[in-house]
Design an enzyme around this catalytic site. Structure first.
Site, mmCIF file in Angstrom:
data_model
loop_
_atom_site.group_PDB
_atom_site.id
_atom_site.type_symbol
_atom_site.label_atom_id
_atom_site.label_comp_id
_atom_site.label_asym_id
_atom_site.label_seq_id
_atom_site.Cartn_x
_atom_site.Cartn_y
_atom_site.Cartn_z
ATOM 1 N N LEU A 127 -4.291 -5.933 -5.045
ATOM 2 C CA LEU A 127 -3.498 -4.652 -5.143
ATOM 3 C C LEU A 127 -4.270 -3.754 -4.096
ATOM 4 O O LEU A 127 -5.660 -3.700 -3.765
ATOM 5 C CB LEU A 127 -3.766 -3.891 -6.596
ATOM 6 C CG LEU A 127 -3.262 -4.755 -7.666
ATOM 7 C CD1 LEU A 127 -3.513 -3.939 -9.062
ATOM 8 C CD2 LEU A 127 -1.634 -4.740 -7.589
ATOM 9 N N ASP A 128 -3.543 -2.926 -3.341
ATOM 10 C CA ASP A 128 -4.138 -1.845 -2.485
ATOM 11 C C ASP A 128 -5.232 -0.906 -3.302
ATOM 12 O O ASP A 128 -5.162 -0.875 -4.267
ATOM 13 C CB ASP A 128 -2.926 -1.033 -2.056
ATOM 14 C CG ASP A 128 -1.929 -1.718 -1.161
ATOM 15 O OD1 ASP A 128 -2.276 -2.910 -0.643
ATOM 16 O OD2 ASP A 128 -0.786 -1.287 -1.126
ATOM 17 N N ARG A 129 -6.069 -0.463 -2.457
ATOM 18 C CA ARG A 129 -7.172 0.152 -2.915
ATOM 19 C C ARG A 129 -6.561 1.249 -3.770
ATOM 20 O O ARG A 129 -7.131 1.660 -4.890
ATOM 21 C CB ARG A 129 -8.081 0.866 -1.892
ATOM 22 C CG ARG A 129 -9.072 1.892 -2.309
ATOM 23 C CD ARG A 129 -9.568 2.436 -1.062
ATOM 24 N NE ARG A 129 -10.420 1.898 -0.001
ATOM 25 C CZ ARG A 129 -11.764 1.586 -0.068
ATOM 26 N NH1 ARG A 129 -12.429 2.106 -1.247
ATOM 27 N NH2 ARG A 129 -12.243 0.898 0.758
#
Length: 284
Positions: A127-129
Protein backbone atom coordinates in the site's frame (compact mmCIF):
# COMPACT_ATOMS: atom_id res chain seq x y z
CA UNK A 1 34.62 17.45 3.04
CA UNK A 2 34.96 17.06 -0.71
CA UNK A 3 35.40 19.56 -3.56
CA UNK A 4 33.36 18.68 -6.62
CA UNK A 5 34.68 18.25 -10.10
CA UNK A 6 31.54 17.59 -12.12
CA UNK A 7 30.74 17.60 -15.83
CA UNK A 8 26.97 18.06 -15.49
CA UNK A 9 24.45 19.34 -12.96
CA UNK A 10 23.64 16.84 -10.24
CA UNK A 11 21.18 17.07 -7.35
CA UNK A 12 22.63 17.22 -3.86
CA UNK A 13 20.59 14.23 -2.64
CA UNK A 14 21.90 12.16 -5.59
CA UNK A 15 25.45 13.05 -4.62
CA UNK A 16 24.91 11.97 -0.99
CA UNK A 17 23.54 8.58 -2.10
CA UNK A 18 26.51 8.10 -4.44
CA UNK A 19 28.89 8.71 -1.53
CA UNK A 20 26.93 6.40 0.79
CA UNK A 21 25.14 3.79 -1.39
CA UNK A 22 23.43 2.13 1.61
CA UNK A 23 21.32 5.25 2.13
CA UNK A 24 17.96 5.72 0.45
CA UNK A 25 17.28 8.93 -1.47
CA UNK A 26 14.59 9.80 1.11
CA UNK A 27 17.05 9.43 3.98
CA UNK A 28 19.65 11.50 2.12
CA UNK A 29 17.03 14.24 1.74
CA UNK A 30 16.30 14.04 5.47
CA UNK A 31 20.00 14.49 6.29
CA UNK A 32 20.10 17.55 4.04
CA UNK A 33 16.92 19.03 5.54
CA UNK A 34 18.30 18.42 9.06
CA UNK A 35 21.46 20.40 8.24
CA UNK A 36 23.79 17.38 8.27
CA UNK A 37 24.88 18.12 4.70
CA UNK A 38 26.40 21.51 3.95
CA UNK A 39 27.32 23.12 0.64
CA UNK A 40 30.16 25.62 1.03
CA UNK A 41 29.50 25.52 4.80
CA UNK A 42 25.86 26.52 4.30
CA UNK A 43 22.61 24.50 4.66
CA UNK A 44 21.01 23.59 1.36
CA UNK A 45 18.06 21.75 -0.20
CA UNK A 46 17.90 18.16 -1.55
CA UNK A 47 17.23 19.45 -5.07
CA UNK A 48 20.15 21.90 -5.13
CA UNK A 49 22.06 21.52 -8.44
CA UNK A 50 25.75 21.11 -7.64
CA UNK A 51 28.34 23.28 -9.33
CA UNK A 52 31.98 22.63 -10.04
CA UNK A 53 34.08 23.56 -7.03
CA UNK A 54 31.29 23.22 -4.45
CA UNK A 55 32.58 22.00 -1.08
CA UNK A 56 30.27 19.32 0.35
CA UNK A 57 30.39 18.34 4.03
CA UNK A 58 28.35 15.32 5.16
CA UNK A 59 28.06 14.67 8.89
CA UNK A 60 26.17 11.78 10.44
CA UNK A 61 26.63 8.86 12.84
CA UNK A 62 26.31 5.49 11.04
CA UNK A 63 25.63 3.78 14.38
CA UNK A 64 22.63 6.04 14.89
CA UNK A 65 21.34 5.24 11.42
CA UNK A 66 21.51 1.53 12.19
CA UNK A 67 18.91 1.87 14.95
CA UNK A 68 15.60 1.37 13.19
CA UNK A 69 12.73 2.46 15.48
CA UNK A 70 10.43 -0.23 16.83
CA UNK A 71 6.78 0.23 15.88
CA UNK A 72 3.58 -1.59 16.77
CA UNK A 73 1.04 -2.30 14.03
CA UNK A 74 -2.61 -3.36 14.53
CA UNK A 75 -2.97 -7.09 13.84
CA UNK A 76 -6.29 -8.27 12.39
CA UNK A 77 -5.33 -11.95 12.07
CA UNK A 78 -2.24 -14.14 12.52
CA UNK A 79 -1.30 -17.78 12.16
CA UNK A 80 1.89 -19.72 11.40
CA UNK A 81 1.79 -18.81 7.71
CA UNK A 82 0.77 -15.18 7.56
CA UNK A 83 -0.28 -12.04 9.39
CA UNK A 84 -2.94 -9.50 8.39
CA UNK A 85 -2.58 -5.91 9.58
CA UNK A 86 -4.41 -2.60 9.43
CA UNK A 87 -1.60 -0.39 8.11
CA UNK A 88 -1.78 3.19 9.40
CA UNK A 89 -1.41 6.07 6.95
CA UNK A 90 2.17 7.39 6.92
CA UNK A 91 3.89 4.01 7.34
CA UNK A 92 6.06 2.87 4.42
CA UNK A 93 5.51 -0.72 3.26
CA UNK A 94 9.21 -1.35 2.61
CA UNK A 95 12.41 0.48 1.72
CA UNK A 96 13.37 0.66 -1.93
CA UNK A 97 16.59 -1.31 -1.90
CA UNK A 98 18.91 1.22 -0.25
CA UNK A 99 19.46 1.50 3.49
CA UNK A 100 16.76 3.45 5.30
CA UNK A 101 16.64 3.92 9.07
CA UNK A 102 12.87 4.41 8.94
CA UNK A 103 10.56 1.82 10.48
CA UNK A 104 8.39 0.10 7.85
CA UNK A 105 5.92 -2.75 7.65
CA UNK A 106 8.87 -4.89 6.49
CA UNK A 107 11.03 -4.05 9.54
CA UNK A 108 8.06 -4.75 11.86
CA UNK A 109 7.51 -8.10 10.12
CA UNK A 110 11.15 -9.24 10.24
CA UNK A 111 10.98 -10.98 13.65
CA UNK A 112 8.02 -13.10 12.46
CA UNK A 113 9.69 -14.48 9.32
CA UNK A 114 10.82 -18.09 8.84
CA UNK A 115 13.00 -18.59 5.76
CA UNK A 116 12.41 -15.13 4.29
CA UNK A 117 14.77 -12.16 4.42
CA UNK A 118 15.70 -8.92 2.67
CA UNK A 119 14.12 -5.48 2.52
CA UNK A 120 10.90 -6.97 1.11
CA UNK A 121 10.88 -10.23 3.03
CA UNK A 122 7.26 -11.30 3.61
CA UNK A 123 5.75 -8.37 1.69
CA UNK A 124 3.08 -9.94 -0.53
CA UNK A 125 1.63 -6.68 -1.85
CA UNK A 126 2.01 -3.03 -0.95
CA UNK A 127 0.00 0.00 0.00
CA UNK A 128 1.26 3.52 -0.68
CA UNK A 129 2.74 5.26 2.36
CA UNK A 130 -0.25 7.60 2.58
CA UNK A 131 -2.85 4.82 2.20
CA UNK A 132 -4.21 3.01 5.24
CA UNK A 133 -5.94 -0.35 5.54
CA UNK A 134 -5.75 -4.12 5.14
CA UNK A 135 -2.45 -5.76 4.20
CA UNK A 136 -1.54 -9.44 4.29
CA UNK A 137 2.09 -10.51 4.82
CA UNK A 138 3.68 -13.95 4.52
CA UNK A 139 5.89 -15.62 7.10
CA UNK A 140 7.30 -18.49 5.01
CA UNK A 141 8.45 -18.95 1.38
CA UNK A 142 5.55 -21.33 0.65
CA UNK A 143 3.00 -18.85 2.01
CA UNK A 144 4.65 -16.03 0.06
CA UNK A 145 4.32 -17.94 -3.21
CA UNK A 146 0.72 -18.99 -2.58
CA UNK A 147 -0.45 -15.50 -1.58
CA UNK A 148 1.40 -13.63 -4.33
CA UNK A 149 -0.08 -15.94 -6.97
CA UNK A 150 -3.58 -14.88 -5.91
CA UNK A 151 -2.73 -11.23 -6.49
CA UNK A 152 -1.17 -11.93 -9.89
CA UNK A 153 -4.14 -14.06 -11.01
CA UNK A 154 -6.65 -11.58 -9.52
CA UNK A 155 -8.09 -14.12 -7.08
CA UNK A 156 -7.45 -11.72 -4.21
CA UNK A 157 -10.39 -9.29 -4.07
CA UNK A 158 -9.71 -5.78 -2.73
CA UNK A 159 -12.14 -3.05 -1.73
CA UNK A 160 -11.10 0.54 -1.09
CA UNK A 161 -12.90 3.69 -0.01
CA UNK A 162 -11.95 7.20 -1.07
CA UNK A 163 -13.27 10.71 -0.51
CA UNK A 164 -13.38 12.94 -3.58
CA UNK A 165 -14.51 16.53 -4.08
CA UNK A 166 -17.46 17.21 -6.39
CA UNK A 167 -19.75 14.75 -8.13
CA UNK A 168 -18.69 11.78 -10.27
CA UNK A 169 -20.56 11.50 -13.59
CA UNK A 170 -22.32 8.25 -12.62
CA UNK A 171 -23.36 6.55 -9.37
CA UNK A 172 -21.82 3.29 -10.59
CA UNK A 173 -19.39 2.68 -13.44
CA UNK A 174 -16.24 0.87 -14.53
CA UNK A 175 -13.21 3.00 -15.38
CA UNK A 176 -11.23 1.25 -18.12
CA UNK A 177 -8.18 3.38 -18.86
CA UNK A 178 -4.58 2.15 -19.39
CA UNK A 179 -1.94 3.46 -16.99
CA UNK A 180 1.79 4.05 -17.38
CA UNK A 181 4.58 5.93 -15.60
CA UNK A 182 4.72 9.62 -16.46
CA UNK A 183 8.10 10.20 -18.16
CA UNK A 184 7.96 13.89 -17.21
CA UNK A 185 7.25 13.10 -13.53
CA UNK A 186 8.87 9.71 -12.75
CA UNK A 187 7.28 9.58 -9.29
CA UNK A 188 3.81 9.71 -10.85
CA UNK A 189 1.70 7.71 -13.31
CA UNK A 190 -0.82 8.79 -15.94
CA UNK A 191 -3.49 7.50 -18.31
CA UNK A 192 -1.89 6.73 -21.66
CA UNK A 193 -2.97 4.65 -24.66
CA UNK A 194 0.40 2.87 -24.57
CA UNK A 195 0.08 1.98 -20.87
CA UNK A 196 -0.94 -1.27 -19.20
CA UNK A 197 -4.59 -2.24 -19.06
CA UNK A 198 -6.28 -1.01 -15.86
CA UNK A 199 -9.90 -1.31 -14.71
CA UNK A 200 -11.58 0.08 -11.59
CA UNK A 201 -15.23 -0.42 -10.67
CA UNK A 202 -16.76 2.21 -8.41
CA UNK A 203 -19.95 3.01 -6.53
CA UNK A 204 -20.86 6.35 -4.96
CA UNK A 205 -21.96 5.35 -1.45
CA UNK A 206 -22.60 8.75 0.18
CA UNK A 207 -22.40 12.43 -0.71
CA UNK A 208 -23.07 15.74 0.98
CA UNK A 209 -23.00 18.18 -1.91
CA UNK A 210 -19.32 18.93 -1.50
CA UNK A 211 -17.71 15.50 -1.12
CA UNK A 212 -18.51 11.93 -2.15
CA UNK A 213 -17.54 8.70 -0.38
CA UNK A 214 -16.68 6.26 -3.16
CA UNK A 215 -16.26 2.49 -2.96
CA UNK A 216 -13.56 1.25 -5.34
CA UNK A 217 -12.83 -2.29 -6.49
CA UNK A 218 -9.72 -2.54 -8.67
CA UNK A 219 -9.87 -5.35 -11.21
CA UNK A 220 -6.15 -4.87 -11.91
CA UNK A 221 -3.31 -3.83 -9.62
CA UNK A 222 -1.36 -1.08 -11.35
CA UNK A 223 0.70 1.31 -9.23
CA UNK A 224 -1.38 4.38 -8.24
CA UNK A 225 -4.26 2.99 -10.32
CA UNK A 226 -7.11 4.31 -8.16
CA UNK A 227 -5.47 7.70 -7.71
CA UNK A 228 -4.79 8.08 -11.45
CA UNK A 229 -8.25 6.91 -12.52
CA UNK A 230 -10.11 9.31 -10.23
CA UNK A 231 -7.83 12.17 -11.21
CA UNK A 232 -8.46 11.44 -14.88
CA UNK A 233 -12.21 11.79 -14.24
CA UNK A 234 -11.52 15.25 -12.82
CA UNK A 235 -12.07 14.22 -9.20
CA UNK A 236 -8.69 13.39 -7.59
CA UNK A 237 -8.74 11.92 -4.09
CA UNK A 238 -8.83 14.51 -1.32
CA UNK A 239 -5.35 14.92 0.19
CA UNK A 240 -3.51 13.71 -2.95
CA UNK A 241 -1.23 16.58 -4.07
CA UNK A 242 0.59 14.33 -6.56
CA UNK A 243 -2.57 14.09 -8.66
CA UNK A 244 -4.16 17.44 -7.94
CA UNK A 245 -6.28 16.54 -4.91
CA UNK A 246 -7.68 19.11 -2.53
CA UNK A 247 -5.26 19.74 0.40
CA UNK A 248 -6.11 17.76 3.54
CA UNK A 249 -4.59 16.24 6.67
CA UNK A 250 -4.08 12.88 4.93
CA UNK A 251 -4.72 10.99 1.71
CA UNK A 252 -8.36 9.95 1.90
CA UNK A 253 -7.82 6.46 0.49
CA UNK A 254 -8.33 3.37 2.65
CA UNK A 255 -8.04 -0.35 1.85
CA UNK A 256 -11.20 -1.42 3.66
CA UNK A 257 -11.45 -5.10 2.76
CA UNK A 258 -9.40 -8.02 1.43
CA UNK A 259 -10.86 -11.38 0.43
CA UNK A 260 -8.23 -14.08 -0.04
CA UNK A 261 -7.56 -17.80 0.42
CA UNK A 262 -5.10 -18.39 3.24
CA UNK A 263 -2.29 -20.93 2.94
CA UNK A 264 -4.38 -23.25 5.18
CA UNK A 265 -7.01 -23.14 2.35
CA UNK A 266 -9.57 -21.11 4.28
CA UNK A 267 -11.20 -18.40 2.18
CA UNK A 268 -11.41 -15.37 4.44
CA UNK A 269 -12.46 -11.73 4.27
CA UNK A 270 -10.61 -9.24 6.44
CA UNK A 271 -11.93 -5.76 7.17
CA UNK A 272 -10.22 -2.62 8.46
CA UNK A 273 -12.97 -0.22 9.59
CA UNK A 274 -13.18 3.09 7.77
CA UNK A 275 -11.14 5.71 9.70
CA UNK A 276 -13.27 8.19 11.62
CA UNK A 277 -11.88 11.08 9.58
CA UNK A 278 -13.59 9.74 6.44
CA UNK A 279 -16.98 9.86 8.16
CA UNK A 280 -16.19 13.37 9.36
CA UNK A 281 -15.64 14.56 5.79
CA UNK A 282 -19.02 13.26 4.63
CA UNK A 283 -20.91 14.53 7.67
CA UNK A 284 -19.67 18.11 7.25
Amino acid sequence: MSNLNISRAKRLDQYVVEQYPRLSRAYAAKLIDDGSVLVNQQPSKPGYKLREGDAITITYDPAELARVPVIDLPVLYEDGDCVVINKPAGILTHSKGAFNAEATVATWLRSRLDGLSGERGGIVHRLDRATSGVMICAKTPAAMKQLQKQFSTRNAKKTYYAVIAGRLPHEHAVIDLPVQRNPKRPQAFRVDANGKSAQTEYWVREQNGRYELVELRPKTGRTHQLRVHLSELGHPIVGDPLYGGEPADRLYLHAEQLEITLPNRDRRTFTAPLPRAFRGMIEL
